[in-house]
Design a protein around this motif. Sequence first.
Motif, PDB file in Angstrom:
ATOM      1  N   VAL A 111       0.855  -1.182   0.000  1.00 15.88           N
ATOM      2  CA  VAL A 111       0.000   0.000   0.000  1.00 15.88           C
ATOM      3  C   VAL A 111       0.891   1.232   0.000  1.00 15.88           C
ATOM      4  CG1 VAL A 111      -1.720   1.295   1.310  1.00 15.88           C
ATOM      5  CG2 VAL A 111      -1.831  -1.202   1.235  1.00 15.88           C
ATOM      6  N   LEU A 112       0.776   2.018  -1.060  1.00 15.16           N
ATOM      7  CA  LEU A 112       1.582   3.225  -1.176  1.00 15.16           C
ATOM      8  C   LEU A 112       0.675   4.417  -1.444  1.00 15.16           C
ATOM      9  CD1 LEU A 112       4.372   1.876  -3.560  1.00 15.16           C
ATOM     10  CD2 LEU A 112       4.592   2.346  -1.112  1.00 15.16           C
ATOM     11  N   PRO A 113       0.709   5.420  -0.575  1.00 15.51           N
ATOM     12  CA  PRO A 113      -0.086   6.621  -0.834  1.00 15.51           C
ATOM     13  C   PRO A 113       0.572   7.477  -1.899  1.00 15.51           C
ATOM     14  CG  PRO A 113       1.152   6.874   1.194  1.00 15.51           C
ATOM     15  CD  PRO A 113       1.419   5.489   0.708  1.00 15.51           C
ATOM     16  N   ALA A 114      -0.198   8.386  -2.462  1.00 11.98           N
ATOM     17  CA  ALA A 114       0.335   9.316  -3.459  1.00 11.98           C
ATOM     18  C   ALA A 114      -0.296  10.680  -3.230  1.00 11.98           C
ATOM     19  CB  ALA A 114       0.011   8.825  -4.865  1.00 11.98           C
ATOM     20  N   GLY A 115       0.433  11.693  -3.625  1.00 14.73           N
ATOM     21  CA  GLY A 115      -0.107  13.044  -3.542  1.00 14.73           C
ATOM     22  C   GLY A 115       0.461  13.816  -2.366  1.00 14.73           C
ATOM     23  N   ALA A 121      -2.160  19.443   6.910  1.00 13.37           N
ATOM     24  CA  ALA A 121      -1.217  19.674   8.013  1.00 13.37           C
ATOM     25  C   ALA A 121      -1.522  20.981   8.746  1.00 13.37           C
ATOM     26  CB  ALA A 121       0.219  19.667   7.500  1.00 13.37           C
ATOM     27  N   ASP A 122      -1.888  22.033   8.003  1.00 13.08           N
ATOM     28  CA  ASP A 122      -2.178  23.322   8.636  1.00 13.08           C
ATOM     29  C   ASP A 122      -3.478  23.292   9.443  1.00 13.08           C
ATOM     30  OD1 ASP A 122      -3.516  23.100   6.104  1.00 13.08           O
ATOM     31  OD2 ASP A 122      -4.035  25.225   6.266  1.00 13.08           O
ATOM     32  N   LEU A 123      -4.275  22.244   9.257  1.00 12.20           N
ATOM     33  CA  LEU A 123      -5.541  22.118   9.979  1.00 12.20           C
ATOM     34  C   LEU A 123      -5.440  21.184  11.185  1.00 12.20           C
ATOM     35  CD1 LEU A 123      -7.916  21.817   6.897  1.00 12.20           C
ATOM     36  CD2 LEU A 123      -7.428  23.862   8.263  1.00 12.20           C
ATOM     37  N   GLY A 124      -4.297  20.523  11.358  1.00 15.92           N
ATOM     38  CA  GLY A 124      -4.107  19.721  12.553  1.00 15.92           C
ATOM     39  C   GLY A 124      -3.734  18.259  12.363  1.00 15.92           C
ATOM     40  N   LEU A 125      -3.520  17.816  11.120  1.00 19.38           N
ATOM     41  CA  LEU A 125      -3.125  16.423  10.879  1.00 19.38           C
ATOM     42  C   LEU A 125      -1.873  16.440  10.012  1.00 19.38           C
ATOM     43  CD1 LEU A 125      -3.936  13.403  11.243  1.00 19.38           C
ATOM     44  CD2 LEU A 125      -5.108  13.599   9.049  1.00 19.38           C
ATOM     45  N   ASP A 126      -0.731  16.104  10.627  1.00 23.26           N
ATOM     46  CA  ASP A 126       0.525  16.229   9.891  1.00 23.26           C
ATOM     47  C   ASP A 126       0.768  15.038   8.955  1.00 23.26           C
ATOM     48  OD1 ASP A 126       1.836  14.111  11.275  1.00 23.26           O
ATOM     49  OD2 ASP A 126       2.536  15.473  12.823  1.00 23.26           O
ATOM     50  N   GLU A 127       1.832  15.170   8.164  1.00 25.87           N
ATOM     51  CA  GLU A 127       2.162  14.189   7.134  1.00 25.87           C
ATOM     52  C   GLU A 127       2.350  12.793   7.696  1.00 25.87           C
ATOM     53  OE1 GLU A 127       3.797  17.028   7.739  1.00 25.87           O
ATOM     54  OE2 GLU A 127       4.197  18.117   5.899  1.00 25.87           O
ATOM     55  N   MET A 128       3.063  12.692   8.812  1.00 24.93           N
ATOM     56  CA  MET A 128       3.353  11.376   9.404  1.00 24.93           C
ATOM     57  C   MET A 128       2.063  10.676   9.836  1.00 24.93           C
ATOM     58  SD  MET A 128       6.602  10.806   9.261  1.00 24.93           S
ATOM     59  CE  MET A 128       6.872   9.551  10.483  1.00 24.93           C
ATOM     60  N   GLU A 129       1.170  11.424  10.457  1.00 21.80           N
ATOM     61  CA  GLU A 129      -0.088  10.826  10.927  1.00 21.80           C
ATOM     62  C   GLU A 129      -0.970  10.400   9.756  1.00 21.80           C
ATOM     63  OE1 GLU A 129      -1.651  12.709  14.886  1.00 21.80           O
ATOM     64  OE2 GLU A 129      -0.777  14.286  13.628  1.00 21.80           O
ATOM     65  N   LEU A 130      -1.062  11.243   8.729  1.00 16.11           N
ATOM     66  CA  LEU A 130      -1.873  10.885   7.570  1.00 16.11           C
ATOM     67  C   LEU A 130      -1.295   9.650   6.879  1.00 16.11           C
ATOM     68  CD1 LEU A 130      -4.269  11.395   5.738  1.00 16.11           C
ATOM     69  CD2 LEU A 130      -2.866  13.050   4.469  1.00 16.11           C
ATOM     70  N   ALA A 132       0.486   7.297   8.269  1.00 16.45           N
ATOM     71  CA  ALA A 132       0.244   6.135   9.133  1.00 16.45           C
ATOM     72  C   ALA A 132      -1.203   5.666   9.033  1.00 16.45           C
ATOM     73  CB  ALA A 132       0.595   6.478  10.583  1.00 16.45           C
ATOM     74  N   LEU A 133      -2.146   6.606   9.009  1.00 18.23           N
ATOM     75  CA  LEU A 133      -3.556   6.242   8.868  1.00 18.23           C
ATOM     76  C   LEU A 133      -3.813   5.556   7.521  1.00 18.23           C
ATOM     77  CD1 LEU A 133      -5.361   9.366  10.351  1.00 18.23           C
ATOM     78  CD2 LEU A 133      -5.507   7.028  11.225  1.00 18.23           C
TER      79      LEU A 133
END
Length: 166
Positions: A111-115, A121-130, A132-133
């Motif tokens: 599973v590889l995300p793209a985009g 991130a500016d709304l409260g969910l950073d790159e690492m968390e997204l 991981a989810l």
Amino acid sequence: MTVLDHGDDDSGDFAAIAYREEEYWDVDLLPVTLTHDLKGLIHALRQQPSISGSLGLVSVGDDFFIIVRVYGEDVSLFLSDVTASVDWQVARDVLDYLDIDQPDDDDLDQVLPAGDLSIVADLGLDEMELGALAGDLDLYPDEVLASVSERLGFAQSFQRVLDGMG
């Protein structure tokens, strides 16, 4: 956290729009046809003016999700799994929009995300968390989007919209 019942059909497909009015988030359901129409989805998101842009949250089957953020003329996209492009035209459309090639046969077992991982991130969910989810294989796409909505502060409105689908 309540989400959707995962039966064998595609009734779990949905497209929702989240936008801020002053201090509060509002969430509305979009026509389910937009789960398979990226251009139509972007057009619908552009119709909703908002101080932080509008977010499109799309769940397709039990397979993948898409987050689209439209802010003025800028469009950012996040696809949870590039391998979805093998079976789903809308996922291919996202990769085309991002100018990313479809995965090779060698890449289809992961599973590889793209985009844009920093899409919210500016709304409260950073790159690492997204990231991981998106990579959590124990979660269905609607469950991931419910977690995203919780982190961004509109979980109740999001759940109300999903509850009203049935």
